[in-house]
Every structure is written in structure tokens, then in C-alpha cells.
Design a protein around this motif. Structure first.
Motif, short mmCIF file in Angstrom:
data_model
loop_
_atom_site.label_atom_id
_atom_site.label_comp_id
_atom_site.label_asym_id
_atom_site.label_seq_id
_atom_site.Cartn_x
_atom_site.Cartn_y
_atom_site.Cartn_z
N GLY A 80 30.05 55.12 42.75
CA GLY A 80 31.55 55.78 42.87
C GLY A 80 32.47 54.48 42.74
N ILE A 81 32.44 53.63 43.49
CA ILE A 81 33.52 52.69 43.53
C ILE A 81 33.42 51.54 42.66
CG2 ILE A 81 33.91 52.74 46.06
CD1 ILE A 81 32.59 50.26 46.57
N GLY A 82 32.38 51.43 42.11
CA GLY A 82 31.64 50.47 41.18
C GLY A 82 32.38 50.87 39.83
N THR A 141 36.57 59.43 43.06
CA THR A 141 38.09 59.88 42.58
C THR A 141 39.20 58.94 43.39
OG1 THR A 141 37.31 62.17 42.43
CG2 THR A 141 39.68 62.18 42.84
N PRO A 142 38.99 58.93 44.95
CA PRO A 142 40.22 58.10 45.82
C PRO A 142 40.12 56.47 45.11
CG PRO A 142 38.60 59.27 47.23
CD PRO A 142 38.04 59.33 45.79
N SER A 143 39.06 56.07 44.53
CA SER A 143 38.96 54.64 44.34
C SER A 143 39.84 54.49 42.87
CB SER A 143 37.51 53.91 44.20
OG SER A 143 36.61 55.00 43.82
N ILE A 144 39.79 55.73 42.10
CA ILE A 144 40.33 55.57 40.85
C ILE A 144 41.97 55.59 41.02
CG2 ILE A 144 41.03 57.00 38.66
CD1 ILE A 144 38.24 57.53 38.43
N ILE A 145 42.20 56.75 41.87
CA ILE A 145 43.69 56.85 42.27
C ILE A 145 44.31 55.70 42.75
CG2 ILE A 145 45.21 58.17 43.53
CD1 ILE A 145 43.30 60.69 43.37
#
Lengths: 260, 244
Positions: A80-82, A141-145
Motif C-alpha cells: 500500500g505505501i509502496g 489511501t492515507p499514504s496517497i493523500i
């Protein structure tokens, strides 16, 4: 400085001790709640030790459930964060990427991660892949935002400085955009971690054969409140430990703060 | 050939015309001070010069060519704090040199030299968050000088410094200019500063900004602010700026 640190540590220890004391008083001393539904800290500690070796009633020891949960969580979280952090950075820096990705992202973003579980079970069954996909949705989602917002908040004066020295767009992104966005990116990583951990437990409660969420669910069915609490405390401790590791990494990578 | 040539430069923000048909030339190695009323568009002019703003019309040429930040060695000291909070003082100073691909040896030598010049060598490993406003501006100045620019643009760089440091850096700038013959365009609202340092002074009008007068400053260096000729020159510039 050292004295201050010691003082803060003592305050933290005292607050935990006070919490445990109150818990002990309302259960073992005054018996305000029945021990079958609200076990005392002593009983929970005994259950904790027992669960290190005993597999009943949920088919696994604490270590096997923890390992299963950690494996799925880290797999989904890292994926997800990658994907989320680089995508957020690119969306924040390059307008064209933003125009292409943001409409789809804005549409998908409001769907809660647990809302994906039924579809994931349908598509991928109740194995590791389904759970990891739910964690992925929670983490991405939070990492993109945060990466997007961090890049958007880059001080234009800093960008101008790089440009007047002749830096091209990509070099400016690497030397100015990303370092200045790092505190926001790390905040996003922490939010993602919390969201992943919570989604994991939810996913394991709904569809799983192992893991801490599954262990809690199984013990609920047989009314073992002490084992449920062991599962909950383990989730809390591991979550706090993972956040602590992230904070250490942040302290190492984020330099100088944002004061000026 | 002129070092910097500005032809019919016009810039508006929406309906507000800020720069109105500005034309002038700055000779190679000249030291031009631009003065004008507050908010007249001095900073807009410098930002347009380094292409941070797109202009409505007109052209800016350096050695006869359109400004190319990769080709022309320009350094710009801005009015705002421009040090990067995640870099130490040393790393901030090295920022431009690294982009311009200076050798490691030169970066090391030049860092020492410019840090000494602005009196910041003791603070090389500090972060901007640990420094005062005047120290931050000294770091920006050091970073600009480190790249040995052919054209140095300075937008009220000493506005936030204490008097003592201001006088010191004014003298230091004159020394460096005499030594390196770097072309300097220096924006200030401090008339005394302009008269003290410049070889040429350009006075701008209020918005929409035009060039009101552009003249040589013949006073010999070093200048004395109490001398009659200095005071006369200062009064001349003051009278040009007065609109009341």
C-alpha cells in the motif's frame, strides 16, 4: 534534560500503574463485574502466559496468530505505501498525473476498507490474498493523500531557488519537493499503519482461519473473555511497537523540522 | 555587448498592470541599484527576469540571448527566507554548487570561503530552525556567492539584518564586486544603501511601474555617507522617489 526525560517516563509508568490498579480494584477486590465477562488483570496475565503454549480453543498459540496477522499486515501495508507514496508524490508534482489519477482516486477514496471485504471474499476467497488486499486499500489511501498534500505544500520560494540555480523539474522534486514533504509523508505512513492494523483485525474477524482477529472471534464464541483481552492487548502492543519503529525511522530521516 | 538587456518588459496580474514597458541595459560588470516606492513592482521585475513569472510582452536578454537558467550563471537572493529547513547551513550553502555540478574539492573550498565571508563558519552544522532571521539571510547570501555567478540578483537582501552586519556586508559586497566584476542588480528601498554601493541607480515610478530615471553614480569608492557629495546624491534620489 535527563531529569526531564526521567520525569516524563515516571509519569507514563504511573498512569499505566493507576489504570491497572483501578482495573484490579473493580474486578478482584470489589467484584463489581463478573470475572467471566470482565476478567481481572491477573487473570488476563495468566491467560497471556497460557496462550503462549496452549492452542485451544482457537487452534493456535498467541505466537502463531500474531505471526499470521503480522505477515498479512506487513504484506498489505508495504504494498500500500509502496504504491501510495510514489503515486501521491507524482500526483502532487506533475499536473498531468494529477488530472488522470485524482478523479478515480476521489471516487474510490470514500469507500471504507471493510466495505471491500465482501467483494474480496468473492474474488479471492478467505486466504491471505483477500486480507492483504483489504489492508492494501487501507494503507494506500492515507499514504496517497499525505504524500500529495506534502508535495503540494512545498514552499514556492524553495522551488524558485532550485530553478534559478538551473535545476530541472525532476531534480527539483528530488532535492526540494520530497525532502520538504517528508514530515507529511511520515504522518501518512503512521495513519496508514493504524488503518491497516484495524482493517486486518476486521478482515480476520469476518473471513479467516488464523490471526489475532480470528483468535478474538473464536474466543467470543466460547465466552473466553480473558483470551479476547489477550488478543486485544497484543493488537494494541504490536500497533504501538510498529508506530514506535516508524517514529524512530522518521527521526532519522526527517532533518531540521519545519520551523523556518 | 550588454550583459543584460531588457526590452519593453510588461507584466500584469489580472487587470493590474505592474510593469509597464520597461527597457534598460546593464553593462557587463556593472552594479545597478533599483530603487522605488514600496510595492511598485521591484520584486516582480526580478522574478520576471529569472523567468519565475511569465511576462505579457517584452524580452530579457543576457549576452544577446534569451535568459536560460541552465546556461547563464545567475544567482538570486530573495527577500523571503529561502534556506531549506531540512538542510544544515553547510548543505544549504552547497545546494546551488551541487546543482551546478561543481567538483567535490571546489564545493568544500568554496563552502569554507563563503561561510567565513558571512561569519557563519561556527554554525555550519546548525539547521535553519536554530538560527535567527539575520543568520538565515547570511546563509542565503553565502549560497548565492558560492556559485560564483556572472549575474547576481539581490532583492532587498539586507533588509532584515542588524545595522552592524548590514554595513559589513555592504562593504563586503563592494569588495567582491570589485574583485570579481560580477554584474549585480540590487533592489532596495534604502536610498542610502543604493547611493553607497551602486555604480548606477535606476528609480522606478509607482504602479504601473516605469523607469523614472536611470543615471550613473560617479562618487568614488569607498564612499563616506557624511560627505557633501554623498548627501547631495541621496537627496537627488529621494526627490525622485517622492510622489507627495
Amino acid at each position: 534534560m535527563k531529569e526531564k526525560k526521567l520525569k516524563y517516563t515516571l509519569i507514563s509508568v504511573a498512569s499505566i500503574a493507576a489504570f491497572l490498579s483501578v482495573w484490579y480494584l473493580v474486578t478482584d477486590v470489589f467484584h463489581i463485574f463478573p470475572s467471566s465477562t470482565f476478567p481481572s488483570p491477573v487473570k488476563v496475565a495468566q491467560a497471556f502466559i497460557r496462550k503462549l503454549t496452549v492452542k485451544t480453543p482457537d487452534g493456535g498459540t498467541l505466537a502463531t496468530h500474531l505471526a499470521a496477522s503480522l505477515k498479512v499486515a506487513l504484506y498489505g501495508y508495504l504494498l500500500g505505501i509502496g504504491i501510495g507514496v510514489p503515486l501521491g508524490i507524482l500526483m502532487g508534482w506533475f499536473r498531468k498525473v494529477d488530472l488522470i489519477v485524482k478523479p478515480i482516486f476521489d471516487l474510490v477514496r470514500p469507500i471504507p476498507p471493510v466495505g471491500w471485504i465482501p467483494l474480496m471474499i468473492l474474488w479471492l476467497g478467505i486466504g491471505m490474498r483477500a486480507k492483504a488486499t483489504v489492508i492494501f486499500v487501507s494503507a494506500v489511501t492515507p499514504s496517497i493523500i499525505n504524500a500529495y498534500t506534502g508535495i503540494k505544500q512545498t514552499n514556492s520560494v524553495h522551488i524558485w531557488v532550485a530553478r534559478t540555480f538551473g535545476a530541472k523539474s525532476l531534480e527539483t522534486l528530488i532535492k526540494v519537493g520530497i525532502p520538504s514533504a517528508l514530515p507529511m509523508i511520515f504522518a501518512g505512513l503512521k495513519v496508514s499503519l493504524g488503518a491497516s492494523w484495524m482493517a486486518l483485525v476486521a478482515a480476520e474477524m469476518l473471513a479467516s482461519t488464523e490471526g489475532l482477529g480470528y483468535m478474538i472471534q473464536m474466543n467470543r464464541m466460547v465466552g473466553k473473555a480473558d483470551n479476547i483481552m489477550v488478543g486485544m492487548i497484543t493488537i494494541g502492543l504490536v500497533g504501538a511497537m510498529l508506530t514506535w519503529i516508524l517514529e524512530k525511522l522518521e527521526n532519522k530521516l526527517v532533518k531540521g523540522g519545519r520551523t523556518k | 555587448m550588454s550583459k543584460v538587456e531588457v526590452n519593453h518588459l510588461t507584466k500584469s496580474f489580472g487587470k493590474l498592470k505592474v510593469l509597464d514597458d520597461i527597457s534598460f541595459q546593464v553593462e557587463d560588470g556593472d552594479f545597478l541599484c533599483i530603487v522605488g516606492p514600496t510595492g511598485c513592482g521591484k520584486t516582480t521585475f526580478l522574478n520576471s527576469l529569472v523567468k519565475l513569472y511569465d511576462v505579457d510582452c517584452g524580452e530579457i536578454l543576457i549576452n544577446g540571448e534569451a535568459v536560460d537558467l541552465n546556461k547563464h550563471s545567475i544567482a538570486y537572493i530573495m527577500q523571503e527566507y529561502s534556506t531549506m529547513s531540512w538542510l544544515t547551513v553547510r548543505e544549504n550553502v552547497q545546494f546551488g554548487m551541487k546543482i551546478r555540478k561543481f567538483s567535490k574539492k571546489k564545493i568544500k573550498e568554496k563552502t569554507q570561503e563563503v561561510l567565513r565571508m558571512v561569519g557563519m563558519e561556527k554554525f555550519a552544522d546548525y539547521y535553519p530552525g536554530q538560527l535567527s532571521a539575520s543568520m538565515l539571510q547570511r546563509v542565503s547570501i553565502a549560497r548565492a556567492f558560492a556559485v560564483e555567478p556572472d549575474l547576481l540578483l539581490m532583492d532587498e537582501p539586507y533588509g532584515q539584518l542588524d545595522l552592524e552586519l548590514r554595513f559589513k556586508l555592504e562593504d563586503e559586497l563592494i569588495r567582491i564586486w570589485q574583485e570579481t566584476k560580477t554584474t549585480i542588480i540590487f533592489i532596495t528601498h534604502n536610498i542610502e544603501e543604493a547611493v553607497y554601493m551602486s555604480r548606477r541607480i535606476m528609480v522606478l515610478t509607482n504602479k504601473p511601474t516605469k523607469v523614472k530615471e536611470d543615471f550613473e553614480n560617479p562618487l568614488p569608492l569607498p564612499r563616506n555617507v557624511t560627505e557633501e557629495s554623498f548627501v547631495e546624491m541621496r537627496n537627488r534620489v529621494t526627490n525622485l522617489i517622492k510622489w507627495w
